[in-house]
Scaffold this active site. Sequence first.
Site, PDB file in Angstrom:
ATOM      1  N   LEU A  44      -7.442   1.813   2.689  1.00  0.00           N
ATOM      2  CA  LEU A  44      -6.902   1.797   1.244  1.00  0.00           C
ATOM      3  C   LEU A  44      -7.291   0.678   0.663  1.00  0.00           C
ATOM      4  O   LEU A  44      -7.048   0.618  -0.499  1.00  0.00           O
ATOM      5  CB  LEU A  44      -5.528   2.128   1.482  1.00  0.00           C
ATOM      6  CG  LEU A  44      -4.823   3.566   2.139  1.00  0.00           C
ATOM      7  CD1 LEU A  44      -3.384   3.699   2.164  1.00  0.00           C
ATOM      8  CD2 LEU A  44      -5.501   4.626   1.473  1.00  0.00           C
ATOM      9  N   SER A  69      -5.467  -5.758   6.080  1.00  0.00           N
ATOM     10  CA  SER A  69      -5.821  -4.626   5.517  1.00  0.00           C
ATOM     11  C   SER A  69      -4.960  -3.555   5.434  1.00  0.00           C
ATOM     12  O   SER A  69      -4.027  -3.508   6.301  1.00  0.00           O
ATOM     13  CB  SER A  69      -7.090  -4.169   6.301  1.00  0.00           C
ATOM     14  OG  SER A  69      -6.816  -3.918   7.666  1.00  0.00           O
ATOM     15  N   ASP A  71       8.704 -11.179  -4.506  1.00  0.00           N
ATOM     16  CA  ASP A  71       7.244 -10.948  -4.739  1.00  0.00           C
ATOM     17  C   ASP A  71       7.104  -9.352  -5.588  1.00  0.00           C
ATOM     18  O   ASP A  71       6.351  -8.701  -5.418  1.00  0.00           O
ATOM     19  CB  ASP A  71       6.286 -10.858  -3.465  1.00  0.00           C
ATOM     20  CG  ASP A  71       4.811 -10.668  -3.834  1.00  0.00           C
ATOM     21  OD1 ASP A  71       4.650 -11.459  -4.815  1.00  0.00           O
ATOM     22  OD2 ASP A  71       4.033 -10.371  -2.836  1.00  0.00           O
TER      23      ASP A  71
END
Length: 589
Positions: A255, A262, A374
């Site tokens: 993805l 990753s 975040d």
Amino acid sequence: MTRTTRIDTQEATKHKDLPPVPSPLSLSSNPNPECLMESKSLGRKNFKKLSLDASPVKSTSGSLRSSDMMSIKEPTSLRQKRQRPPPILHLPTASSSATSTPTSNITGSSSASSIQFAQKSPGSGVIVSQTLSRPSSAGGIPSSGYSSLNVNQSNRNVDPDNVVSTDMILNQISNLDLTSMNHHRQHYQNSHHHLPTTNRKRQTVISSISPTKSSAASSPLEPQIQSLPASSQSPIATTSALKLNNKDLLTLKQLGSGNSGSVSKILHIPTQKTMAKKIIHIDSKSVIQTQIIRELRILHECHSPYIIEFYGACLNNNNTIVICMEYCNCGSLDKILPLCENKQFPTFVLKKLSFAILSGLTYLYTTHKIIHRDIKPNNVLMTHKGEFKLCDFGVSRELTNSLAMADTFVGTSMYMSPERIQGLDYGVKSDVWSTGLMLIELASGVPVWSEDDNNNDDDEDDEDDAYVRQGSIAAERNGQNSPSRSRKNKQKGNGYNSYNGPEGILDLLQRIVNEDAPTLTNKINPVTKLPYDKYLCQFIDLCLIKDDSVRKTPWQLLEDKEHFFKGVEEGVYDKEHKSWAKKIRKCKV
């Protein structure tokens, strides 16, 4: 009579191959049963001779009695097989120990813990009780609270709507009433103190993340940390209904990937469940690894429709963490934005999105005292049903920095609040600031800090803005750019503009701290040539108040039911929103 017999004899002589038909006179003169059978079979050689030796007792006259014929019955084994009752499996229900009458029989007279299995003896119809015993501690302490199971297992007679699996039986056996056992054991030791006792330690399997639910008495920020197993790979966390192992995870496709991590789409083979696996490289320091494992345990206890579901994680020996989480097939918002009409989110979608983000932030902080730290389009995912979910949130800076390593520092710092950049104390209101910046980007299709303060309308500005809206790499300029134009250079990156070099990063941070907060009030949408929604502009302005002491919390913003969030909880926009999400899903395919 004599003439009839003579005619029959003459007819029989015509067929020389057959013996003559016996006459009634001959039968009466020879009453022997064997002779009778031989005469009735006409003396044929291929006729199987019947033996009457195994028959019931003969009478003295040699004939069979009718009472003896009635005593000839089928074998006992066949009769028992037909009369055997269907198997019955008595298992206690989940609430039987607390509220209802238990279905299992409590046995307390045995000297060892046992489970009784009822079977039938093959030779008779008597049910024989068979006991499987567990080794008990020394001293013959009686056991209690064990179930009596009748397990004449036969798949033919089991109700398919009430099938009990082997795992459930094992769980029933393992989840015994330990409190009651300890009470009886202590009572027995006090009454038989002269007997020798042996202390036995109960062995428990500790996963990398505790599957237990958090209680109100203990703070989620201070979990009970167990020592990690000394192996090359810490075990993946398990839940009550799902167990994960690396060998059961099949990678379907990648993805995304970065310098330090990753994300891939995987399939959990035993359950055929699709998941998302994120591999992150972390620091080799054991202190940081222990802290990350502690935080992952807390994340495992977060359950909310606005939070991505966390299945488990493991720590590999190559300083990487493998995190398994819920898979959202529409992806993150930065991937959805280019698929939208005019590359902008509709207003009704922004309402649903804002409500979901604020609800998720409220749950994290009020229930677990967690700050996301975040908030950005990359960390908000959407399902094909239009459900928005937060992901990649941490409890400490170690985990937050590790999860954000795949992105550049500039990408994360673009959404940082002024108090956080200045190094001041910050809380959940910092996530509110990030939410406001993200809404501006999704509503306009342009990253927040891409426009110049001077609002120059020259061709170069228009060209740069067009490249940003299209998400492509900025055109190369001939010659040297002036310092005032250095911050206008764009890159495709992860869906937002980045500032090249340390000077660009410092320029960005100074703009966030020193300049006025961005806004959409009194601005025209460059695509529709219409002003933005009034309530949307007011909501964004409330999120982007620079003074955090005046800025509202997520739950305070959710209280406004008459303006921006009017009709969201009532489902006014649900039909339109699901139709929009369906179109996005088709574009993804």
